[in-house]
Scaffold this motif. Structure first.
Motif, PDB file in Angstrom:
ATOM      1  N   UNK A  68       0.834  -1.162  -0.051  1.00 41.57           N
ATOM      2  CA  UNK A  68      -0.097  -0.063   0.139  1.00 41.57           C
ATOM      3  C   UNK A  68       0.895   1.240   0.111  1.00 41.57           C
ATOM      4  N   UNK A  69       0.887   1.998  -1.122  1.00 36.78           N
ATOM      5  CA  UNK A  69       1.674   2.906  -1.130  1.00 36.78           C
ATOM      6  C   UNK A  69       0.925   4.216  -0.904  1.00 36.78           C
ATOM      7  N   UNK A  70       1.500   4.849   0.305  1.00 42.08           N
ATOM      8  CA  UNK A  70       0.955   6.027   1.175  1.00 42.08           C
ATOM      9  C   UNK A  70       1.122   7.433   0.485  1.00 42.08           C
ATOM     10  N   UNK A  71       2.032   7.472  -0.628  1.00 44.30           N
ATOM     11  CA  UNK A  71       2.153   8.691  -1.340  1.00 44.30           C
ATOM     12  C   UNK A  71       3.150   8.517  -2.422  1.00 44.30           C
ATOM     13  N   UNK A  72       2.498   8.765  -3.593  1.00 40.46           N
ATOM     14  CA  UNK A  72       3.036   8.560  -4.780  1.00 40.46           C
ATOM     15  C   UNK A  72       2.415   9.712  -5.645  1.00 40.46           C
ATOM     16  N   UNK A  73       3.136  10.390  -6.811  1.00 36.13           N
ATOM     17  CA  UNK A  73       2.553  11.110  -7.885  1.00 36.13           C
ATOM     18  C   UNK A  73       2.533  10.495  -9.224  1.00 36.13           C
ATOM     19  N   UNK A  74       1.433  10.379  -9.808  1.00 35.80           N
ATOM     20  CA  UNK A  74       1.393   9.642 -10.977  1.00 35.80           C
ATOM     21  C   UNK A  74       2.081  10.429 -12.032  1.00 35.80           C
ATOM     22  N   UNK A  75       1.693  11.931 -12.216  1.00 32.01           N
ATOM     23  CA  UNK A  75       2.049  12.879 -13.038  1.00 32.01           C
ATOM     24  C   UNK A  75       3.558  12.680 -13.395  1.00 32.01           C
ATOM     25  N   UNK A  76       4.473  12.405 -12.136  1.00 37.30           N
ATOM     26  CA  UNK A  76       5.936  12.691 -12.218  1.00 37.30           C
ATOM     27  C   UNK A  76       6.566  11.244 -12.653  1.00 37.30           C
ATOM     28  N   UNK A  77       5.663  10.304 -13.318  1.00 39.28           N
ATOM     29  CA  UNK A  77       6.386   9.188 -14.001  1.00 39.28           C
ATOM     30  C   UNK A  77       7.518   9.231 -14.757  1.00 39.28           C
ATOM     31  N   UNK A 354       0.125  -0.917   7.920  1.00 41.45           N
ATOM     32  CA  UNK A 354       0.424   0.540   8.526  1.00 41.45           C
ATOM     33  C   UNK A 354       0.044   1.509   7.545  1.00 41.45           C
ATOM     34  N   UNK A 355       0.348   1.514   6.155  1.00 33.16           N
ATOM     35  CA  UNK A 355      -0.063   2.187   5.228  1.00 33.16           C
ATOM     36  C   UNK A 355      -1.628   2.308   5.000  1.00 33.16           C
ATOM     37  N   UNK A 356      -2.171   1.071   5.030  1.00 30.87           N
ATOM     38  CA  UNK A 356      -3.809   0.844   5.008  1.00 30.87           C
ATOM     39  C   UNK A 356      -4.320   1.565   5.954  1.00 30.87           C
ATOM     40  N   UNK A 357      -3.890   1.510   7.239  1.00 32.94           N
ATOM     41  CA  UNK A 357      -4.451   2.218   8.223  1.00 32.94           C
ATOM     42  C   UNK A 357      -4.620   3.523   8.170  1.00 32.94           C
TER      43      UNK A 357
END
Length: 428
Positions: A68-77, A354-357
């Motif tokens: 579970x990725x708690x922080x990611x930017x898809x436009x920055x791929x 942890x990320x899911x919570x």
């Protein structure tokens, strides 16, 4: 439909640093899935008789919950591995120009599809994702996630102080946010997050409006950045001279609640740590990004003193890998810089339960418990010759740690969504 999977199974039910019982491990386990939901889990010898009529698929490797990725930017791929700057200059030079292209829905569609497939290839099944200021960037991401049955939370970026081409107004930001919430509410496995870019990108009026939106929609999250970079912290202090610290700049607008996910938190004051705990807000730790941009290393010791809720994020494109498995290993190295030896089971917890919570989806994914959605990953400890050599005859903790430090996308043999194989390394 009922399915059964036989494998070595590992999950962590809660933060294990003070409770080893949080670690659940079946060396020879059975996972029974009915209509995409886990119906039973336990030792194969104990469950096989109850499900004797169900065909059993044997999975080679170690089965863990989907990451579970708690922080990611898809436009920055397409700007991952962009050279030469720290945060604020890096945004101006590399990121804002790339994000302007998402005014074109067709471009957003192509990047969103690639991005989600890359998550699956790396074993990530759920994520809290930054799009851009454009409504169509959210539509593209949600359409692609809906087609794949992925659990994705996102929301239009708010930034009325952004550069030309990435600037909304408080009125248009509110209208776009409310339209997207109406359009996507209750569809598939999607969730919404009110998303002010960061304190410097929003006027006081827009920050206040973000707080109002959060209050008016109790089902949505708040997703933004906090105390990532020293220069950023200095500029926030100058912009908000009456605020006690960076967190207080948000708190004054009603943005610090138990539904708030703040990325980074590298430079937190003790007061901010206390307030985060008091409010129930949490931090998405992003070690790869923090190292790449020279921002610093997250202080797990400080976080633990305050009892903070934590998850783990790749933060692509400042982050240098889509692999949350490898990000666990980077977290270990970053924690060492602050005098903490991050336990491998705790690192796994941060990337799963942890990320899911933190994302308020911990009742649905992250632990492989009965009643949860059957999102899981098959890890291959023999994915490379070095991994195979290092993990030969190793115990569980040592194998897991080697996978975190030496592993990456190559170690993800399969990724399952709702019991369906969505990525198979050996058939691609």
């Amino acid at each position: 439909m009922i399915q059964a999977f036989r494998a070595e199974i590992l999950s962590v039910s809660h933060d294990p640093q003070h409770d080893p019982a949080a670690i659940r491990h079946e060396p020879d386990g059975l996972l029974v899935v009915e209509d995409g939901v886990i119906a039973a889990r336990g030792a194969y010898a104990e469950l096989a008789g109850r499900y004797g009529q169900v065909p059993v698929e044997t999975l080679p490797g170690l089965v863990v919950p989907g990451f579970v990725d708690a922080h990611v930017h898809y436009p920055q791929t397409d700007r991952i591995a962009a050279h030469g700057d720290q945060l604020l200059d890096w945004l101006e030079r590399h990121i804002f120009p790339a994000e302007k292209a998402f005014a074109d829905k067709a471009h957003a569609d192509v990047v969103a599809a690639f991005f989600l497939d890359e998550l699956l290839r790396n074993g990530t099944t759920s994520a809290l994702v930054y799009p851009t200021v454009h409504e169509q960037s959210v539509d593209a991401l949600f359409e692609a996630a809906l087609a794949r049955d992925m659990r994705i939370v996102s929301g239009k970026v708010l930034m009325d102080l952004g550069p030309e081409g990435l600037r909304d107004t408080p009125a248009s930001g509110r209208a776009g946010t409310e339209a997207l919430i109406r359009r996507w509410r209750g569809r598939g496995r999607l969730g919404y997050a009110v998303t002010p870019r960061f304190a410097l990108a929003c006027s006081d009026t827009q920050l206040a409006d973000a707080g109002a939106l959060l209050a008016e929609h109790p089902e949505v999250l708040l997703h933004t950045h906090l105390a990532e970079n020293l220069r950023e912290c200095v500029e926030v202090a100058a912009r908000f001279p009456e605020a006690a610290d960076y967190l207080d700049a948000y708190d004054r607008f009603g943005l610090v609640t138990d539904r708030a996910v703040f990325a980074h938190g590298v430079h937190l004051s003790e007061r901010a740590g206390h307030r985060l705990h008091e409010s129930g807000a949490g931090i998405a730790v992003c070690p790869s990004s923090n190292l790449f941009l020279g921002s610093g290393c997250f202080d797990f010791g400080q976080a633990d003193r305050h009892g903070l809720r934590l998850g783990l994020g790749t933060d692509v494109g400042a982050g240098t890998t889509f692999s949350l498995l490898h990000t666990q290993g980077i977290a270990y190295q970053a924690a060492q810089m602050k005098g903490t030896a991050l336990d491998p089971f705790r690192a796994l917890w941060l990337a799963t339960g942890g990320s899911a919570a933190l994302l308020h989806i911990g009742d649905r994914v992250g632990r492989l418990d009965v009643g949860q959605e059957a999102d899981f990953v098959v890890l291959d400890p023999c994915a490379t010759p070095l991994l195979a050599r290092r993990t030969r005859d190793a115990g569980l903790a040592e194998r897991l740690f080697a996978l975190q430090v030496l592993g990456d996308d190559r170690a993800v043999a399969r990724t399952y969504l709702l019991g369906r194989c969505a990525w198979n390394r050996d058939k691609t």
